[in-house]
Design a protein around this motif. Structure first.
Motif, PDB file in Angstrom:
ATOM      1  N   VAL A  54       0.849  -1.195   0.000  1.00  0.00           N
ATOM      2  CA  VAL A  54       0.000   0.000   0.000  1.00  0.00           C
ATOM      3  C   VAL A  54       0.883   1.243   0.000  1.00  0.00           C
ATOM      4  CG1 VAL A  54      -1.635   1.376   1.370  1.00  0.00           C
ATOM      5  CG2 VAL A  54      -2.001  -1.079   1.090  1.00  0.00           C
ATOM      6  N   LEU A  55       1.908   1.221   0.824  1.00  0.00           N
ATOM      7  CA  LEU A  55       2.823   2.358   0.920  1.00  0.00           C
ATOM      8  C   LEU A  55       3.570   2.588  -0.404  1.00  0.00           C
ATOM      9  CD1 LEU A  55       3.669   4.417   3.033  1.00  0.00           C
ATOM     10  CD2 LEU A  55       5.503   2.869   3.689  1.00  0.00           C
ATOM     11  N   GLY A  58       1.105   3.665  -3.152  1.00  0.00           N
ATOM     12  CA  GLY A  58       0.657   5.031  -2.854  1.00  0.00           C
ATOM     13  C   GLY A  58       1.732   6.052  -3.163  1.00  0.00           C
ATOM     14  N   ALA A  59       2.969   5.730  -2.806  1.00  0.00           N
ATOM     15  CA  ALA A  59       4.079   6.635  -3.118  1.00  0.00           C
ATOM     16  C   ALA A  59       4.253   6.773  -4.630  1.00  0.00           C
ATOM     17  CB  ALA A  59       5.364   6.126  -2.471  1.00  0.00           C
ATOM     18  N   ALA A  60       4.104   5.666  -5.350  1.00  0.00           N
ATOM     19  CA  ALA A  60       4.211   5.713  -6.811  1.00  0.00           C
ATOM     20  C   ALA A  60       3.135   6.616  -7.398  1.00  0.00           C
ATOM     21  CB  ALA A  60       4.110   4.307  -7.402  1.00  0.00           C
ATOM     22  N   ARG A  61       1.944   6.500  -6.864  1.00  0.00           N
ATOM     23  CA  ARG A  61       0.853   7.360  -7.362  1.00  0.00           C
ATOM     24  C   ARG A  61       1.124   8.815  -7.046  1.00  0.00           C
ATOM     25  NH1 ARG A  61      -4.962   6.237  -6.240  1.00  0.00           N
ATOM     26  NH2 ARG A  61      -5.134   7.441  -8.137  1.00  0.00           N
ATOM     27  N   ALA A  62       1.591   9.095  -5.834  1.00  0.00           N
ATOM     28  CA  ALA A  62       1.822  10.492  -5.439  1.00  0.00           C
ATOM     29  C   ALA A  62       2.975  11.118  -6.220  1.00  0.00           C
ATOM     30  CB  ALA A  62       2.101  10.572  -3.939  1.00  0.00           C
ATOM     31  N   MET A  63       3.999  10.337  -6.476  1.00  0.00           N
ATOM     32  CA  MET A  63       5.192  10.911  -7.098  1.00  0.00           C
ATOM     33  C   MET A  63       5.211  10.824  -8.620  1.00  0.00           C
ATOM     34  SD  MET A  63       8.151   9.702  -4.545  1.00  0.00           S
ATOM     35  CE  MET A  63       7.909   9.702  -2.788  1.00  0.00           C
ATOM     36  N   PHE A  78      -4.468  14.853   2.548  1.00  0.00           N
ATOM     37  CA  PHE A  78      -3.385  13.906   2.286  1.00  0.00           C
ATOM     38  C   PHE A  78      -2.593  13.664   3.569  1.00  0.00           C
ATOM     39  CE2 PHE A  78       1.086  13.106   1.141  1.00  0.00           C
ATOM     40  CZ  PHE A  78       0.941  11.927   0.426  1.00  0.00           C
ATOM     41  N   HIS A  79      -2.287  14.734   4.278  1.00  0.00           N
ATOM     42  CA  HIS A  79      -1.554  14.598   5.547  1.00  0.00           C
ATOM     43  C   HIS A  79      -2.363  13.789   6.559  1.00  0.00           C
ATOM     44  CE1 HIS A  79       1.756  17.268   4.471  1.00  0.00           C
ATOM     45  NE2 HIS A  79       0.851  18.011   3.841  1.00  0.00           N
ATOM     46  N   ALA A  80      -3.668  14.029   6.610  1.00  0.00           N
ATOM     47  CA  ALA A  80      -4.528  13.268   7.525  1.00  0.00           C
ATOM     48  C   ALA A  80      -4.567  11.796   7.139  1.00  0.00           C
ATOM     49  CB  ALA A  80      -5.941  13.866   7.531  1.00  0.00           C
ATOM     50  N   LYS A  81      -4.637  11.544   5.841  1.00  0.00           N
ATOM     51  CA  LYS A  81      -4.667  10.165   5.336  1.00  0.00           C
ATOM     52  C   LYS A  81      -3.375   9.433   5.687  1.00  0.00           C
ATOM     53  CE  LYS A  81      -4.100   8.848   0.925  1.00  0.00           C
ATOM     54  NZ  LYS A  81      -4.267   8.455  -0.455  1.00  0.00           N
ATOM     55  N   ILE A  82      -2.255  10.057   5.450  1.00  0.00           N
ATOM     56  CA  ILE A  82      -0.969   9.451   5.787  1.00  0.00           C
ATOM     57  C   ILE A  82      -0.848   9.298   7.300  1.00  0.00           C
ATOM     58  CG2 ILE A  82       1.546   9.765   5.710  1.00  0.00           C
ATOM     59  CD1 ILE A  82       0.158   8.993   3.035  1.00  0.00           C
ATOM     60  N   GLY A  83      -1.326  10.281   8.035  1.00  0.00           N
ATOM     61  CA  GLY A  83      -1.306  10.203   9.501  1.00  0.00           C
ATOM     62  C   GLY A  83      -2.104   9.016  10.017  1.00  0.00           C
ATOM     63  N   LEU A  84      -3.281   8.803   9.456  1.00  0.00           N
ATOM     64  CA  LEU A  84      -4.093   7.646   9.863  1.00  0.00           C
ATOM     65  C   LEU A  84      -3.406   6.333   9.509  1.00  0.00           C
ATOM     66  CD1 LEU A  84      -7.900   8.313   9.220  1.00  0.00           C
ATOM     67  CD2 LEU A  84      -6.759   7.757  11.350  1.00  0.00           C
ATOM     68  N   PHE A  85      -2.761   6.300   8.355  1.00  0.00           N
ATOM     69  CA  PHE A  85      -2.028   5.099   7.956  1.00  0.00           C
ATOM     70  C   PHE A  85      -0.903   4.812   8.949  1.00  0.00           C
ATOM     71  CE2 PHE A  85       1.013   2.604   5.451  1.00  0.00           C
ATOM     72  CZ  PHE A  85       0.171   1.625   4.937  1.00  0.00           C
ATOM     73  N   VAL A  86      -0.216   5.854   9.384  1.00  0.00           N
ATOM     74  CA  VAL A  86       0.851   5.699  10.379  1.00  0.00           C
ATOM     75  C   VAL A  86       0.271   5.231  11.711  1.00  0.00           C
ATOM     76  CG1 VAL A  86       2.585   6.971  11.740  1.00  0.00           C
ATOM     77  CG2 VAL A  86       2.432   7.307   9.267  1.00  0.00           C
ATOM     78  N   VAL A  87      -0.875   5.766  12.089  1.00  0.00           N
ATOM     79  CA  VAL A  87      -1.536   5.327  13.326  1.00  0.00           C
ATOM     80  C   VAL A  87      -1.857   3.834  13.248  1.00  0.00           C
ATOM     81  CG1 VAL A  87      -3.694   5.512  14.666  1.00  0.00           C
ATOM     82  CG2 VAL A  87      -2.445   7.579  14.009  1.00  0.00           C
ATOM     83  N   VAL A  88      -2.397   3.393  12.123  1.00  0.00           N
ATOM     84  CA  VAL A  88      -2.692   1.966  11.939  1.00  0.00           C
ATOM     85  C   VAL A  88      -1.409   1.148  12.054  1.00  0.00           C
ATOM     86  CG1 VAL A  88      -3.492   0.207  10.286  1.00  0.00           C
ATOM     87  CG2 VAL A  88      -4.804   2.310  10.604  1.00  0.00           C
ATOM     88  N   LEU A 131     -11.471   0.662  11.984  1.00  0.00           N
ATOM     89  CA  LEU A 131     -12.170   1.947  11.893  1.00  0.00           C
ATOM     90  C   LEU A 131     -11.303   2.987  11.193  1.00  0.00           C
ATOM     91  CD1 LEU A 131     -14.545   3.789  12.593  1.00  0.00           C
ATOM     92  CD2 LEU A 131     -13.458   4.219  14.801  1.00  0.00           C
ATOM     93  N   ALA A 132     -10.031   3.048  11.563  1.00  0.00           N
ATOM     94  CA  ALA A 132      -9.126   4.011  10.923  1.00  0.00           C
ATOM     95  C   ALA A 132      -8.986   3.712   9.433  1.00  0.00           C
ATOM     96  CB  ALA A 132      -7.762   3.986  11.612  1.00  0.00           C
ATOM     97  N   LEU A 133      -8.870   2.421   9.086  1.00  0.00           N
ATOM     98  CA  LEU A 133      -8.763   2.060   7.666  1.00  0.00           C
ATOM     99  C   LEU A 133     -10.017   2.448   6.892  1.00  0.00           C
ATOM    100  CD1 LEU A 133      -6.951  -1.407   7.652  1.00  0.00           C
ATOM    101  CD2 LEU A 133      -6.052   0.795   6.882  1.00  0.00           C
ATOM    102  N   LEU A 134     -11.171   2.424   7.550  1.00  0.00           N
ATOM    103  CA  LEU A 134     -12.412   2.824   6.875  1.00  0.00           C
ATOM    104  C   LEU A 134     -12.454   4.323   6.600  1.00  0.00           C
ATOM    105  CD1 LEU A 134     -15.214   0.734   8.624  1.00  0.00           C
ATOM    106  CD2 LEU A 134     -14.498   0.622   6.239  1.00  0.00           C
ATOM    107  N   LEU A 135     -11.757   5.100   7.400  1.00  0.00           N
ATOM    108  CA  LEU A 135     -11.761   6.550   7.208  1.00  0.00           C
ATOM    109  C   LEU A 135     -10.792   7.003   6.111  1.00  0.00           C
ATOM    110  CD1 LEU A 135     -11.877   7.706  10.934  1.00  0.00           C
ATOM    111  CD2 LEU A 135     -13.757   7.654   9.272  1.00  0.00           C
ATOM    112  N   ILE A 136      -9.772   6.211   5.839  1.00  0.00           N
ATOM    113  CA  ILE A 136      -8.764   6.607   4.849  1.00  0.00           C
ATOM    114  C   ILE A 136      -9.364   6.806   3.451  1.00  0.00           C
ATOM    115  CG2 ILE A 136      -6.682   5.820   3.648  1.00  0.00           C
ATOM    116  CD1 ILE A 136      -5.690   4.765   6.381  1.00  0.00           C
TER     117      ILE A 136
END
Length: 152
Positions: A54-55, A58-63, A78-88, A131-136
């Motif tokens: 996923v990482l 996702g990085a390939a898509r962003a860059m 985007f920052h919130a999405k990455i933040g939630l991914f880090v939390v997971v 729950l966090a994955l559902l919000l991403i």
């Protein structure tokens, strides 16, 4: 075509990640038996590998295959999405360490011992991760539609 393939691979990896975490939630019930314990360890290993996919996708898509890195880096969603991914990712450490501690028992053909407290914590953490994955995807959909752009 490459943009569509990159998006497809990213989405498939996200779906697999959610499916593996759901599988862990379903398998992790008491009383634990040998087969489910071994399956949990394998599912958690696959979860870690797929999180890496996923990482990377996702990085390939962003860059390379998205709207451009500047668009993403200047978007609060985007920052919130990455933040939630880090939390997971951080939350997943506790269940992973718990499952890895089972290796000696599993190699000996035994059912690993797990306390009721650890059981409750692992279940709760997996539920919070789900729950966090559902919000991403919600954050991703908002981001893709231009919400959260930080003015420069």
């Amino acid at each position: 075509m490459a943009y569509a393939v990159a998006a497809y691979l990213h989405f498939v990896a996200i779906f697999l990640l959610f499916a593996l975490l759901t599988l862990e939630h379903q398998l992790f019930s008491q009383p634990l038996d040998f087969k489910r314990a071994r399956s949990l360890l394998r599912a958690d290993t696959a979860f870690g590998i797929v999180a890496g996919l996923v990482l990377v996708t996702g990085a390939a898509r962003a860059m390379r295959y998205g709207k451009g890195f500047d668009y993403y880096i200047n978007n609060s969603f985007f920052h919130a999405k990455i933040g939630l991914f880090v939390v997971v990712a951080l939350l997943s450490i506790y269940p992973t360490v718990t499952f890895l501690k089972w290796r000696p028992a599993l190699k000996a053909g035994q059912v690993p011992a797990i306390s009721p407290t650890t059981t409750r914590w692992v279940k709760l953490i997996i539920r919070i991760e789900l729950l966090a994955l559902l919000l991403i995807p919600l954050l991703a959909a908002l981001m893709a539609r231009g919400f959260g752009v930080i003015p420069q």
